[in-house]
Design an enzyme around this catalytic site. Sequence first.
Site, PDB file in Angstrom:
ATOM      1  N   LYS A  13      -0.664   3.045  -1.496  1.00  4.48           N
ATOM      2  CA  LYS A  13       0.262   1.925  -1.765  1.00  4.48           C
ATOM      3  C   LYS A  13       0.995   2.151  -3.084  1.00  4.48           C
ATOM      4  CE  LYS A  13      -3.042  -1.169  -1.759  1.00  4.48           C
ATOM      5  NZ  LYS A  13      -4.209  -0.306  -1.500  1.00  4.48           N
ATOM      6  N   ARG A  88      -3.938 -10.330  -0.749  1.00  4.03           N
ATOM      7  CA  ARG A  88      -5.100  -9.571  -0.297  1.00  4.03           C
ATOM      8  C   ARG A  88      -5.977 -10.391   0.629  1.00  4.03           C
ATOM      9  NH1 ARG A  88      -5.490  -5.332  -3.997  1.00  4.03           N
ATOM     10  NH2 ARG A  88      -7.328  -4.049  -3.801  1.00  4.03           N
ATOM     11  N   ARG A 127      -8.460  11.070  -7.619  1.00  2.00           N
ATOM     12  CA  ARG A 127      -7.337  10.413  -8.311  1.00  2.00           C
ATOM     13  C   ARG A 127      -7.519  10.437  -9.829  1.00  2.00           C
ATOM     14  NH1 ARG A 127      -5.763   4.575  -6.565  1.00  2.00           N
ATOM     15  NH2 ARG A 127      -8.000   4.267  -6.830  1.00  2.00           N
ATOM     16  N   ARG A 160     -10.408   5.980 -12.731  1.00  2.00           N
ATOM     17  CA  ARG A 160     -10.701   4.552 -12.698  1.00  2.00           C
ATOM     18  C   ARG A 160     -12.191   4.299 -12.515  1.00  2.00           C
ATOM     19  NH1 ARG A 160      -6.321   1.870  -8.678  1.00  2.00           N
ATOM     20  NH2 ARG A 160      -8.207   0.762  -8.040  1.00  2.00           N
ATOM     21  N   ARG A 171     -15.351  -1.320  -1.657  1.00  2.00           N
ATOM     22  CA  ARG A 171     -13.967  -1.824  -1.631  1.00  2.00           C
ATOM     23  C   ARG A 171     -13.413  -1.797  -0.207  1.00  2.00           C
ATOM     24  NH1 ARG A 171     -11.671   2.021  -5.974  1.00  2.00           N
ATOM     25  NH2 ARG A 171      -9.634   1.398  -5.196  1.00  2.00           N
TER      26      ARG A 171
HETATM   27  P1  AP5 Z   1      -2.807   5.493  -4.491  1.00  2.00           P
HETATM   28  O1  AP5 Z   1      -1.327   5.537  -4.312  1.00  2.00           O
HETATM   29  O2  AP5 Z   1      -3.375   5.256  -5.850  1.00  2.00           O
HETATM   30  O3  AP5 Z   1      -3.438   4.468  -3.438  1.00  2.00           O
HETATM   31  P2  AP5 Z   1      -3.566   2.882  -3.481  1.00  2.00           P
HETATM   32  O4  AP5 Z   1      -3.402   2.412  -2.076  1.00  2.00           O
HETATM   33  O5  AP5 Z   1      -2.654   2.302  -4.522  1.00  2.00           O
HETATM   34  O6  AP5 Z   1      -5.088   2.765  -3.906  1.00  2.00           O
HETATM   35  P3  AP5 Z   1      -5.815   1.753  -4.893  1.00  2.00           P
HETATM   36  O7  AP5 Z   1      -7.179   2.300  -5.113  1.00  2.00           O
HETATM   37  O8  AP5 Z   1      -4.957   1.475  -6.093  1.00  2.00           O
HETATM   38  O9  AP5 Z   1      -5.894   0.481  -4.011  1.00  2.00           O
HETATM   39  P4  AP5 Z   1      -6.744  -0.760  -4.242  1.00  2.00           P
HETATM   40  O10 AP5 Z   1      -6.102  -1.710  -3.306  1.00  2.00           O
HETATM   41  O11 AP5 Z   1      -8.199  -0.566  -4.038  1.00  2.00           O
HETATM   42  O12 AP5 Z   1      -6.626  -1.019  -5.819  1.00  2.00           O
HETATM   43  P5  AP5 Z   1      -5.893  -2.130  -6.672  1.00  2.00           P
HETATM   44  O13 AP5 Z   1      -5.472  -1.486  -7.928  1.00  2.00           O
HETATM   45  O14 AP5 Z   1      -4.884  -2.862  -5.864  1.00  2.00           O
HETATM   46  O15 AP5 Z   1      -3.395   6.867  -3.920  1.00  2.00           O
HETATM   47  C1  AP5 Z   1      -4.769   7.180  -4.058  1.00  2.00           C
HETATM   48  C2  AP5 Z   1      -4.925   8.694  -4.379  1.00  2.00           C
HETATM   49  O16 AP5 Z   1      -4.454   9.442  -3.266  1.00  2.00           O
HETATM   50  C3  AP5 Z   1      -4.112   9.174  -5.587  1.00  2.00           C
HETATM   51  O17 AP5 Z   1      -4.815  10.202  -6.233  1.00  2.00           O
HETATM   52  C4  AP5 Z   1      -2.819   9.732  -4.959  1.00  2.00           C
HETATM   53  O18 AP5 Z   1      -2.248  10.766  -5.766  1.00  2.00           O
HETATM   54  C5  AP5 Z   1      -3.348  10.275  -3.629  1.00  2.00           C
HETATM   55  N1  AP5 Z   1      -2.372  10.183  -2.537  1.00  2.00           N
HETATM   56  C6  AP5 Z   1      -1.454   9.188  -2.322  1.00  2.00           C
HETATM   57  N2  AP5 Z   1      -0.730   9.444  -1.209  1.00  2.00           N
HETATM   58  C7  AP5 Z   1      -1.230  10.622  -0.707  1.00  2.00           C
HETATM   59  C8  AP5 Z   1      -0.909  11.404   0.458  1.00  2.00           C
HETATM   60  N3  AP5 Z   1       0.067  11.039   1.298  1.00  2.00           N
HETATM   61  N4  AP5 Z   1      -1.637  12.539   0.661  1.00  2.00           N
HETATM   62  C9  AP5 Z   1      -2.618  12.905  -0.204  1.00  2.00           C
HETATM   63  N5  AP5 Z   1      -2.963  12.207  -1.316  1.00  2.00           N
HETATM   64  C10 AP5 Z   1      -2.273  11.082  -1.558  1.00  2.00           C
HETATM   65  O19 AP5 Z   1      -7.086  -3.154  -6.975  1.00  2.00           O
HETATM   66  C11 AP5 Z   1      -8.158  -2.812  -7.824  1.00  2.00           C
HETATM   67  C12 AP5 Z   1      -9.079  -4.023  -8.025  1.00  2.00           C
HETATM   68  O20 AP5 Z   1      -8.339  -5.089  -8.651  1.00  2.00           O
HETATM   69  C13 AP5 Z   1      -9.624  -4.648  -6.736  1.00  2.00           C
HETATM   70  O21 AP5 Z   1     -10.798  -3.981  -6.292  1.00  2.00           O
HETATM   71  C14 AP5 Z   1      -9.903  -6.080  -7.198  1.00  2.00           C
HETATM   72  O22 AP5 Z   1     -11.079  -6.145  -7.990  1.00  2.00           O
HETATM   73  C15 AP5 Z   1      -8.719  -6.374  -8.121  1.00  2.00           C
HETATM   74  N6  AP5 Z   1      -7.555  -6.923  -7.402  1.00  2.00           N
HETATM   75  C16 AP5 Z   1      -6.332  -6.326  -7.261  1.00  2.00           C
HETATM   76  N7  AP5 Z   1      -5.501  -7.127  -6.569  1.00  2.00           N
HETATM   77  C17 AP5 Z   1      -6.191  -8.246  -6.271  1.00  2.00           C
HETATM   78  C18 AP5 Z   1      -5.878  -9.424  -5.545  1.00  2.00           C
HETATM   79  N8  AP5 Z   1      -4.660  -9.596  -4.977  1.00  2.00           N
HETATM   80  N9  AP5 Z   1      -6.842 -10.361  -5.419  1.00  2.00           N
HETATM   81  C19 AP5 Z   1      -8.059 -10.218  -5.986  1.00  2.00           C
HETATM   82  N10 AP5 Z   1      -8.442  -9.115  -6.671  1.00  2.00           N
HETATM   83  C20 AP5 Z   1      -7.517  -8.139  -6.815  1.00  2.00           C
HETATM   84 MG    MG Z   2      -2.945   1.237  -6.318  1.00  2.00          MG
END
Ligand code: AP5
Ligand code: MG
Length: 223
Positions: A13, A88, A127, A160, A171
């Site tokens: 994402k 979410r 990552r 992270r 997660r």
């Molecule tokens: P990346 O682009 O970082 O993937 P992502 O989908 O953004 O993954 P996240 O881990 O950030 O998602 P998340 O939803 O768990 O975390 P968030 O920060 O929202 O890609 C991942 C890796 O793969 C990278 O190394 C990239 O280079 C690689 N990659 C990408 N595309 C690729 C491809 N096509 N091929 C190969 N490799 C590739 O949330 C974190 C925490 O915050 C949550 O657990 C929660 O505690 C809190 N939180 C966030 N939002 C909320 C909410 N709305 N409500 C409540 N709590 C929340």
């Molecule tokens: Mg992300």
Amino acid sequence: MRLILLGPPGAGKGTQARMLSELGNVPQVSSGDLLRTAVREKTAIGVQVASILERGDLVSDDIVVKLIDERLDASDARNGFILDGFPRSPSQAELLAAMLNRRGAGIDRVLAVMVPDEEIVKRISGRRTCPNCQAMYNVTFEPPKKPDVCDKCGGKLYQREDDAEETVRHRLEVYNANTRPLLDYYTRAGILTEVDGVGRPEEVEKRMVAALDGLVPQERKHK
Ligand code: AP5
Ligand code: MG
């Protein structure tokens, strides 16, 4: 363009939001980045949520909604945005609808990035993120030119705290229980398109752009 990116942790994402933000000239609004910044800066919210993020559980709706609402007030988000990580859950989707209603706006499209669980675990464990400019790398798929150094700003890359394998699996459970129901929610609203997230980031981007059907230009002006 007002866009939501849905998908499990590690689906790409953030990677796709950044690419589409450049193409569509609208900001990426990432709830995870906003929360991690609060943790790093040790704000009152940051202190409150640090252990929740580390466990991979969801932060309460009121906290996330406050951060997103404030971010959407910034001038760069007036004409559109790409939401990454929010909403979410169905309750957050309702809160978002109310937030946008007050601004006389709505969501144009929801893209759901689909990636199998085992690929996700591989991607997340490799990552590395830049704490300064939030650029993202992957030691296997997108390595930085110099190990642990950001190509763009020279920042020291970090892993992270919620990227340990056990936490990633937790997660995924949290995603399946709380966020997956949004696929049906936005399908019923008639605005969801599922996009295959497997393949090089540039290939996935092409599918995303095609799914957006004219909402963003097909090509960057300057490569
Ligand atoms: P990346 O682009 O970082 O993937 P992502 O989908 O953004 O993954 P996240 O881990 O950030 O998602 P998340 O939803 O768990 O975390 P968030 O920060 O929202 O890609 C991942 C890796 O793969 C990278 O190394 C990239 O280079 C690689 N990659 C990408 N595309 C690729 C491809 N096509 N091929 C190969 N490799 C590739 O949330 C974190 C925490 O915050 C949550 O657990 C929660 O505690 C809190 N939180 C966030 N939002 C909320 C909410 N709305 N409500 C409540 N709590 C929340
Ligand atoms: Mg992300």
